[in-house]
Design a protein around this motif. Structure first.
Motif, PDB file in Angstrom:
ATOM      1  N   THR A 104      -8.723  -9.246   2.199  1.00 50.82           N
ATOM      2  CA  THR A 104      -8.993  -9.040   1.077  1.00 50.82           C
ATOM      3  C   THR A 104      -7.792 -10.328   0.050  1.00 50.82           C
ATOM      4  OG1 THR A 104     -10.173  -7.411   0.919  1.00 50.82           O
ATOM      5  CG2 THR A 104      -9.741  -8.162  -1.803  1.00 50.82           C
ATOM      6  N   LEU A 105      -6.472  -9.716   0.169  1.00 52.96           N
ATOM      7  CA  LEU A 105      -5.953 -10.905  -0.688  1.00 52.96           C
ATOM      8  C   LEU A 105      -5.615 -11.972   0.132  1.00 52.96           C
ATOM      9  CD1 LEU A 105      -2.563  -7.571  -1.102  1.00 52.96           C
ATOM     10  CD2 LEU A 105      -4.899  -8.553  -3.130  1.00 52.96           C
ATOM     11  N   PHE A 106      -5.418 -11.716   1.538  1.00 51.20           N
ATOM     12  CA  PHE A 106      -5.496 -13.530   2.314  1.00 51.20           C
ATOM     13  C   PHE A 106      -6.606 -13.573   2.011  1.00 51.20           C
ATOM     14  CE2 PHE A 106      -7.636 -15.306   6.165  1.00 51.20           C
ATOM     15  CZ  PHE A 106      -6.305 -15.749   6.149  1.00 51.20           C
ATOM     16  N   ALA A 107      -7.794 -13.353   1.851  1.00 55.88           N
ATOM     17  CA  ALA A 107      -9.162 -14.176   1.847  1.00 55.88           C
ATOM     18  C   ALA A 107      -8.645 -15.014   0.431  1.00 55.88           C
ATOM     19  CB  ALA A 107      -9.903 -13.570   1.347  1.00 55.88           C
ATOM     20  N   GLY A 108      -8.313 -14.268  -0.881  1.00 61.40           N
ATOM     21  CA  GLY A 108      -7.605 -14.838  -2.453  1.00 61.40           C
ATOM     22  C   GLY A 108      -6.611 -15.811  -2.339  1.00 61.40           C
ATOM     23  N   ALA A 109      -5.474 -15.334  -1.232  1.00 59.85           N
ATOM     24  CA  ALA A 109      -4.085 -15.974  -1.153  1.00 59.85           C
ATOM     25  C   ALA A 109      -4.956 -17.624  -0.378  1.00 59.85           C
ATOM     26  CB  ALA A 109      -3.156 -15.815  -0.171  1.00 59.85           C
TER      27      ALA A 109
ATOM     28  N   TYR B 179      -3.415   0.518  -6.346  1.00 60.09           N
ATOM     29  CA  TYR B 179      -3.794  -0.251  -5.304  1.00 60.09           C
ATOM     30  C   TYR B 179      -4.689  -0.821  -5.225  1.00 60.09           C
ATOM     31  CZ  TYR B 179      -3.686  -3.576  -0.964  1.00 60.09           C
ATOM     32  OH  TYR B 179      -3.472  -4.927  -0.544  1.00 60.09           O
ATOM     33  N   THR B 180      -5.733  -0.290  -5.029  1.00 58.49           N
ATOM     34  CA  THR B 180      -6.846  -0.839  -5.428  1.00 58.49           C
ATOM     35  C   THR B 180      -7.743  -1.691  -6.636  1.00 58.49           C
ATOM     36  OG1 THR B 180      -8.204   0.770  -3.606  1.00 58.49           O
ATOM     37  CG2 THR B 180      -9.875  -1.155  -5.178  1.00 58.49           C
ATOM     38  N   PHE B 181      -6.760  -1.018  -7.872  1.00 56.90           N
ATOM     39  CA  PHE B 181      -7.105  -2.186  -8.849  1.00 56.90           C
ATOM     40  C   PHE B 181      -6.480  -3.205  -9.019  1.00 56.90           C
ATOM     41  CE2 PHE B 181      -5.118  -2.521 -13.332  1.00 56.90           C
ATOM     42  CZ  PHE B 181      -6.362  -2.760 -13.647  1.00 56.90           C
ATOM     43  N   ILE B 182      -5.109  -3.628  -8.713  1.00 59.33           N
ATOM     44  CA  ILE B 182      -4.367  -4.342  -8.623  1.00 59.33           C
ATOM     45  C   ILE B 182      -5.156  -5.565  -7.464  1.00 59.33           C
ATOM     46  CG2 ILE B 182      -1.752  -5.149  -7.900  1.00 59.33           C
ATOM     47  CD1 ILE B 182      -0.518  -2.425  -8.406  1.00 59.33           C
ATOM     48  N   GLN B 183      -5.460  -4.689  -6.265  1.00 57.54           N
ATOM     49  CA  GLN B 183      -6.428  -6.335  -5.593  1.00 57.54           C
ATOM     50  C   GLN B 183      -7.307  -6.551  -6.531  1.00 57.54           C
ATOM     51  OE1 GLN B 183      -7.226  -5.408  -0.984  1.00 57.54           O
ATOM     52  NE2 GLN B 183      -9.064  -5.134  -1.855  1.00 57.54           N
ATOM     53  N   MET B 184      -8.119  -5.632  -6.733  1.00 59.49           N
ATOM     54  CA  MET B 184      -9.134  -6.234  -7.665  1.00 59.49           C
ATOM     55  C   MET B 184      -8.765  -7.252  -8.602  1.00 59.49           C
ATOM     56  SD  MET B 184     -11.236  -2.874  -7.803  1.00 59.49           S
ATOM     57  CE  MET B 184     -12.066  -3.072  -9.471  1.00 59.49           C
TER      58      MET B 184
ATOM     59  N   LEU C 273     -17.536  -4.926  -2.432  1.00 58.75           N
ATOM     60  CA  LEU C 273     -16.963  -4.587  -0.832  1.00 58.75           C
ATOM     61  C   LEU C 273     -15.805  -4.525  -0.825  1.00 58.75           C
ATOM     62  CD1 LEU C 273     -17.194  -0.974   0.643  1.00 58.75           C
ATOM     63  CD2 LEU C 273     -18.217  -3.292   2.781  1.00 58.75           C
ATOM     64  N   PHE C 274     -15.961  -5.603  -0.410  1.00 59.24           N
ATOM     65  CA  PHE C 274     -14.351  -6.337   0.428  1.00 59.24           C
ATOM     66  C   PHE C 274     -13.419  -6.553  -1.174  1.00 59.24           C
ATOM     67  CE2 PHE C 274     -12.245 -11.110   0.711  1.00 59.24           C
ATOM     68  CZ  PHE C 274     -12.037 -10.476   2.122  1.00 59.24           C
ATOM     69  N   ALA C 275     -13.803  -6.615  -2.494  1.00 62.34           N
ATOM     70  CA  ALA C 275     -12.863  -6.537  -3.631  1.00 62.34           C
ATOM     71  C   ALA C 275     -11.783  -5.362  -3.575  1.00 62.34           C
ATOM     72  CB  ALA C 275     -13.487  -6.563  -4.374  1.00 62.34           C
ATOM     73  N   VAL C 276     -12.322  -4.353  -3.420  1.00 67.80           N
ATOM     74  CA  VAL C 276     -12.046  -2.847  -3.428  1.00 67.80           C
ATOM     75  C   VAL C 276     -11.449  -2.135  -2.021  1.00 67.80           C
ATOM     76  CG1 VAL C 276     -13.380  -2.310  -5.651  1.00 67.80           C
ATOM     77  CG2 VAL C 276     -14.409  -1.838  -2.845  1.00 67.80           C
ATOM     78  N   SER C 277     -11.889  -3.172  -1.253  1.00 70.62           N
ATOM     79  CA  SER C 277     -11.391  -2.081   0.440  1.00 70.62           C
ATOM     80  C   SER C 277     -10.087  -2.274   0.019  1.00 70.62           C
ATOM     81  CB  SER C 277     -12.272  -3.551   1.557  1.00 70.62           C
ATOM     82  OG  SER C 277     -11.443  -2.906   2.790  1.00 70.62           O
TER      83      SER C 277
ATOM     84  N   VAL D 299       1.460  -1.017   0.270  1.00 70.08           N
ATOM     85  CA  VAL D 299       0.179   0.471   0.534  1.00 70.08           C
ATOM     86  C   VAL D 299       1.067   1.145   0.153  1.00 70.08           C
ATOM     87  CG1 VAL D 299      -1.603   1.226   1.148  1.00 70.08           C
ATOM     88  CG2 VAL D 299      -1.689  -1.031   1.146  1.00 70.08           C
ATOM     89  N   GLY D 300       2.124   1.388   0.594  1.00 72.09           N
ATOM     90  CA  GLY D 300       2.443   2.408   1.190  1.00 72.09           C
ATOM     91  C   GLY D 300       3.300   2.810   0.029  1.00 72.09           C
ATOM     92  N   TYR D 301       3.898   1.736  -1.061  1.00 72.90           N
ATOM     93  CA  TYR D 301       4.381   1.714  -1.923  1.00 72.90           C
ATOM     94  C   TYR D 301       4.324   2.783  -4.046  1.00 72.90           C
ATOM     95  CZ  TYR D 301       7.418   1.273  -6.300  1.00 72.90           C
ATOM     96  OH  TYR D 301       7.603   1.314  -7.645  1.00 72.90           O
TER      97      TYR D 301
END
Length: 167
Positions: free
Chosen positions: A84-89, A31-36, A75-79, A10-12
């Motif tokens: 979010t990334l934990f759930a995907g992993a 960051y949100t786009f990458i996460q989504m 909402l979870f995907a853009v939060s 997030v910081g980067y």
């Protein structure tokens, strides 16, 4: 107690956007786009996975509709949280465990699946502090279940533990 990797990601994005455009909001958007995108890739992989396991079309369509239309998932995907990334992993990790057990020959013959197993385990451990306990317990239990494949399984576990230890 926030995971370091998530803070750095997030910081980067924030600093990158601020240095280029002078806006932290653009950094959050990046960051949100990458996460989504990552979550969409996980869901697409899961749908493909279930297709390989011959889950009925209506079942896969139901999953797709739930992931695509549920306001909670959206909402979870853009939060901008680690969850979010934990759930995907974690979803990927569970799919990989299923593959190891149900399609062992195919799994052990695929370098890509072994790498995905390692990455999903590390992602689960790194993106949530209690993820480490879940993964370690699962690795031990799978070691018992996969006693026939222990010579192939043990190096994967060693890589996961070593990389996590270095992290």
């Amino acid at each position: 107690h926030h995971p370091v990797l998530h803070v750095l990601m997030v910081g980067y994005c924030l600093e990158f956007a601020y240095n280029i455009w002078g806006s932290y909001n653009i950094g959050i958007a990046i960051y949100t786009f990458i996460q989504m995108l990552l979550l969409a890739c996980v869901f697409a992989y899961a749908l493909r996975f279930f297709r390989c396991y011959r889950v009925a079309s209506w079942g896969r369509l139901t999953m797709l509709l739930f992931w695509g239309l549920s306001p909670i998932v959206q909402l979870f995907a853009v939060s901008v949280t680690k969850d979010t990334l934990f759930a995907g992993a974690f979803l990927l990790f569970i799919l990989m465990l299923t593959d190891i057990k149900c399609r062992s020959e195919e799994f052990w013959g695929s370098k890509r699946k072994k790498i995905l197993f390692i990455v999903s385990a590390l992602g689960t451990m790194i993106l949530r502090n209690n993820g480490m306990y879940v993964i370690l317990i699962m690795l031990v239990l799978m070691g018992i279940v996969l006693h026939k494949w222990w010579k192939k399984y043990l190096p994967l576990v060693a890589v996961i533990i070593t990389v996590y230890g270095i992290y």
